[in-house]
Design a protein around this motif. Sequence first.
Motif, PDB file in Angstrom:
ATOM      1  N   ALA A  30       0.824  -1.215   0.000  1.00 43.23           N
ATOM      2  CA  ALA A  30       0.000   0.000   0.000  1.00 43.23           C
ATOM      3  C   ALA A  30       0.851   1.255   0.000  1.00 43.23           C
ATOM      4  N   SER A  31       1.968   1.228   0.777  1.00 37.37           N
ATOM      5  CA  SER A  31       2.799   2.423   0.854  1.00 37.37           C
ATOM      6  C   SER A  31       3.429   2.753  -0.489  1.00 37.37           C
ATOM      7  N   GLY A  32       3.693   1.737  -1.288  1.00 39.45           N
ATOM      8  CA  GLY A  32       4.297   1.980  -2.587  1.00 39.45           C
ATOM      9  C   GLY A  32       3.300   2.268  -3.682  1.00 39.45           C
ATOM     10  N   LEU A  33       2.094   1.716  -3.569  1.00 36.49           N
ATOM     11  CA  LEU A  33       1.136   1.823  -4.665  1.00 36.49           C
ATOM     12  C   LEU A  33       0.074   2.895  -4.453  1.00 36.49           C
ATOM     13  N   SER A  34      -0.044   3.408  -3.217  1.00 38.48           N
ATOM     14  CA  SER A  34      -1.140   4.334  -2.935  1.00 38.48           C
ATOM     15  C   SER A  34      -1.110   5.559  -3.818  1.00 38.48           C
ATOM     16  N   ALA A  35       0.091   6.103  -4.060  1.00 33.58           N
ATOM     17  CA  ALA A  35       0.177   7.322  -4.862  1.00 33.58           C
ATOM     18  C   ALA A  35       0.017   7.039  -6.344  1.00 33.58           C
ATOM     19  N   SER A  36       0.285   5.820  -6.784  1.00 37.63           N
ATOM     20  CA  SER A  36       0.253   5.513  -8.215  1.00 37.63           C
ATOM     21  C   SER A  36      -1.059   4.888  -8.657  1.00 37.63           C
ATOM     22  N   ILE A  37      -1.990   4.707  -7.760  1.00 34.34           N
ATOM     23  CA  ILE A  37      -3.319   4.207  -8.132  1.00 34.34           C
ATOM     24  C   ILE A  37      -4.324   5.274  -7.716  1.00 34.34           C
ATOM     25  N   PRO A  38      -4.401   6.353  -8.453  1.00 31.00           N
ATOM     26  CA  PRO A  38      -5.295   7.447  -8.060  1.00 31.00           C
ATOM     27  C   PRO A  38      -6.747   7.049  -8.232  1.00 31.00           C
ATOM     28  N   SER A  39      -7.592   7.707  -7.485  1.00 32.01           N
ATOM     29  CA  SER A  39      -9.018   7.439  -7.597  1.00 32.01           C
ATOM     30  C   SER A  39      -9.546   8.025  -8.902  1.00 32.01           C
ATOM     31  N   PRO A  40     -10.592   7.425  -9.475  1.00 35.80           N
ATOM     32  CA  PRO A  40     -11.198   7.993 -10.691  1.00 35.80           C
ATOM     33  C   PRO A  40     -11.619   9.446 -10.496  1.00 35.80           C
ATOM     34  N   ALA A  41     -12.052   9.773  -9.275  1.00 36.65           N
ATOM     35  CA  ALA A  41     -12.476  11.156  -9.019  1.00 36.65           C
ATOM     36  C   ALA A  41     -11.301  12.116  -9.141  1.00 36.65           C
TER      37      ALA A  41
END
Length: 385
Positions: free
Chosen positions: A49-60
């Motif tokens: 999660a710490s690595g992917l949170s910024a690279s999987i932005p929400s559709p909004a």
Amino acid sequence: MLRLLASAAFGVVIGSLLVTLLGNPDTGMPIFGVSITVFVIAVTVTRLASGLSASIPSPAAVQEARDARRLGRARIDSVRQTGTFINEQPVCDVDVTVMALTGEAWATTVRKIVPLTELPAYQSGVERDVVILLDGGPEVAFADGELSPAEIESLVVPPRSEVEMRPIPPGTRVDKGRRRGPLIGIGRRGRPLRLLVFALVAVLAAGAVVLPFREAAGLSLAAWSEGRWSVDMRRPDALLTAERSLEEAIGHDRVVSITVIPDAVIVNAPIRVGAIETDEWTYRAGRVSHDGPASGQPQVAEEQFSWSDVALERIWPAIEKASAQSGLPADGATVSIRRTTDTDLDSPTFNRSVEAPEMSFGLRDDYRDQFFRLDATGTDLRATG
């Protein structure tokens, strides 16, 4: 939150090992199995999660960037696999250099899942449209087809070495136009406080597991301070603790028999004072268990006696004295306490165990054994064979 959960699970792991060490493996090991599983899962998910949170932005967040025309062109400079796979697809660090429509440029690294079928789109030198999630970045999301041919032609992505490097803060994500991080930051500046919080959570979790076994913990600490690895229930302090706990659990101080072995105290006690019906209770490793009806039921209520009728604190000194006299080891000696038998032929309780309580125990080695009796006051020690 996941890191707090991991800290709590780690504390429970430590607590369960302590409970097992204190003599309760039936309780400690199942707790250990569950907590170690939770700990491993929490740590694994936290790392991902710490690595992917910024690279999987929400559709909004992506749509908001489109609506605000925060667009740009990004060149892929290099792609490195992290060694992690999700659904058999590699998680990669993608180095990109970004040129925004505003004329601002920077370099950053995006961690994302790169499906094997899309690897050609992430080759070094490939340029792609991106949406810029916040003014000034560095968070971007690939969004092919957003720029017109004229806009693409006007955007010249500079060499990576000529622009500012703007790393994406680890563990953050863009939500409702703001960069949001975890409840407890993961940067270097807050590391001491963070470690303190995690340690405190782990200690509290371990304490919660050990708390029901605090008596066993106290006895074990006392034994360790005296150079012994385990608690010996025949010693005065341990036996007094067992007496208090058993009286509280049973609800009165009357017993028919007391058996003391090195790791437990077992008593047969009437279900109420004066009753003949008798149950068995055991104190072991700081816990009292009610084991149901005793295998041998008394014949008369007069077989009962009180804990206070017997000088329990004299048991261990008597064992040590008997060991010195006989040359036999005290290890494993079992002490039995019950009333002696009425031998008066004319008594209505003839052959019943209604006389003064007496303590007895035996010592043995590989070649011989000897038995001893001790009166209720603990002053008259006699060898009986």
